[in-house]
Design a protein around this motif. Structure first.
Motif, PDB file in Angstrom:
ATOM      1  N   VAL A 121       0.870  -1.168   0.000  1.00 44.46           N
ATOM      2  CA  VAL A 121       0.000   0.000   0.000  1.00 44.46           C
ATOM      3  C   VAL A 121       0.911   1.223   0.000  1.00 44.46           C
ATOM      4  CG1 VAL A 121      -1.747   1.278   1.290  1.00 44.46           C
ATOM      5  CG2 VAL A 121      -1.807  -1.223   1.254  1.00 44.46           C
ATOM      6  N   MET A 134     -12.171   1.380  -7.948  1.00 39.27           N
ATOM      7  CA  MET A 134     -11.632   0.594  -6.843  1.00 39.27           C
ATOM      8  C   MET A 134     -10.815  -0.590  -7.367  1.00 39.27           C
ATOM      9  SD  MET A 134     -13.442  -0.920  -3.430  1.00 39.27           S
ATOM     10  CE  MET A 134     -14.263  -2.312  -4.151  1.00 39.27           C
ATOM     11  N   SER A 137      -7.515   1.062  -8.245  1.00 38.55           N
ATOM     12  CA  SER A 137      -6.758   1.590  -7.111  1.00 38.55           C
ATOM     13  C   SER A 137      -6.317   0.494  -6.153  1.00 38.55           C
ATOM     14  CB  SER A 137      -7.584   2.635  -6.355  1.00 38.55           C
ATOM     15  OG  SER A 137      -8.674   2.034  -5.704  1.00 38.55           O
ATOM     16  N   HIS A 138      -7.003  -0.610  -6.139  1.00 40.21           N
ATOM     17  CA  HIS A 138      -6.697  -1.700  -5.200  1.00 40.21           C
ATOM     18  C   HIS A 138      -6.024  -2.872  -5.911  1.00 40.21           C
ATOM     19  CE1 HIS A 138      -7.488  -4.377  -1.727  1.00 40.21           C
ATOM     20  NE2 HIS A 138      -7.495  -3.234  -1.073  1.00 40.21           N
ATOM     21  N   ALA A 146     -10.932  -0.474   1.111  1.00 40.35           N
ATOM     22  CA  ALA A 146     -11.080   0.137  -0.214  1.00 40.35           C
ATOM     23  C   ALA A 146     -10.293   1.436  -0.349  1.00 40.35           C
ATOM     24  CB  ALA A 146     -12.550   0.402  -0.507  1.00 40.35           C
ATOM     25  N   ASP A 148      -7.169   1.771   0.470  1.00 35.35           N
ATOM     26  CA  ASP A 148      -5.777   1.467   0.161  1.00 35.35           C
ATOM     27  C   ASP A 148      -5.524   1.744  -1.322  1.00 35.35           C
ATOM     28  OD1 ASP A 148      -5.306   0.674   2.728  1.00 35.35           O
ATOM     29  OD2 ASP A 148      -5.360  -1.479   2.309  1.00 35.35           O
ATOM     30  N   CYS A 149      -4.372   2.314  -1.610  1.00 34.15           N
ATOM     31  CA  CYS A 149      -4.033   2.676  -2.983  1.00 34.15           C
ATOM     32  C   CYS A 149      -2.756   1.968  -3.395  1.00 34.15           C
ATOM     33  CB  CYS A 149      -3.864   4.188  -3.082  1.00 34.15           C
ATOM     34  SG  CYS A 149      -3.460   4.775  -4.721  1.00 34.15           S
ATOM     35  N   SER A 150      -2.805   1.324  -4.527  1.00 34.30           N
ATOM     36  CA  SER A 150      -1.626   0.620  -5.034  1.00 34.30           C
ATOM     37  C   SER A 150      -0.731   1.577  -5.820  1.00 34.30           C
ATOM     38  CB  SER A 150      -2.053  -0.537  -5.933  1.00 34.30           C
ATOM     39  OG  SER A 150      -2.628  -0.036  -7.118  1.00 34.30           O
TER      40      SER A 150
END
Length: 192
Positions: A121, A134, A137-138, A146, A148-150
């Motif tokens: 993360v 989502m 981004s996940h 939800a 959390d950002c990759s």
């Protein structure tokens, strides 16, 4: 550890690393584009012809709104529009050639970042994104949070915004007449 030692003590070290790499990548891509495109005489002539044609088209259209439209005036406007579309298409094709080199650079950097930040993360979103956002981004993250950002999502957002603004700052943004055209322009309603 994926980040350099001096950044690892910061709370947002992974996020800052992704943003810094995105800035560096944007600068490298614009340097490549300058070498392959922007400094050439053919690009400069295409850009000037697009600028001239778009200014001429604007003045012709403002004059036609004041006066009743004559058939000869509409033919002139159509000729200028056609010339503008052709020049814009040529400019897009010219830029397309260097796009492959830039895409290769972006592909290599993304692969490197993906291996460094796999499953980590790198940021927290201030909102819960909707479905498809989502999924982006996940991507590649474990857990159900939800927000959390990759790395992929953060890098994507940074790349788009930084490169666009860098092009405007350096004066490499497309000419205003070329904005609506490109390789796949919208169909002309007059021909249907």
């Amino acid at each position: 550890m994926a980040t350099p030692q001096f950044l690892s003590s910061f709370k947002y070290s992974d996020s800052l690393t992704v943003v810094a790499i995105s800035i560096c990548t944007a600068v490298v891509c614009e340097a490549i584009s300058w070498i392959l495109i922007y400094r050439t005489n053919s690009y400069k002539s295409l850009k000037s012809s697009i600028d001239k044609a778009s200014k001429k088209l604007e003045t012709m259209k403002t004059e036609t709104t004041k006066v009743t439209i004559k058939k000869s005036k509409t033919k002139k406007i159509d000729r200028v529009e056609t010339s503008l579309k052709e020049s814009s298409r040529d400019l897009s094709l010219f830029k397309f050639k260097s796009g492959a080199v830039v895409a290769l650079v972006l592909f290599i950097v993304f692969g490197l970042l993906n291996s460094l930040f796999e499953g980590k993360v790198v940021a927290k979103l201030p909102f819960k994104p909707i479905g498809i956002v989502m999924k982006m981004s996940h991507r590649g993250l474990q857990g159900d949070d939800a927000t959390d950002c990759s790395m992929a999502f953060l890098y994507f957002l940074c790349s788009i915004s930084i490169r666009t603004n860098l092009q405007k700052f350096l004066g490499f943004s497309p000419p205003r007449g070329a904005a609506g055209a490109g390789l796949f322009p919208m169909p002309d309603p007059k021909t249907n």
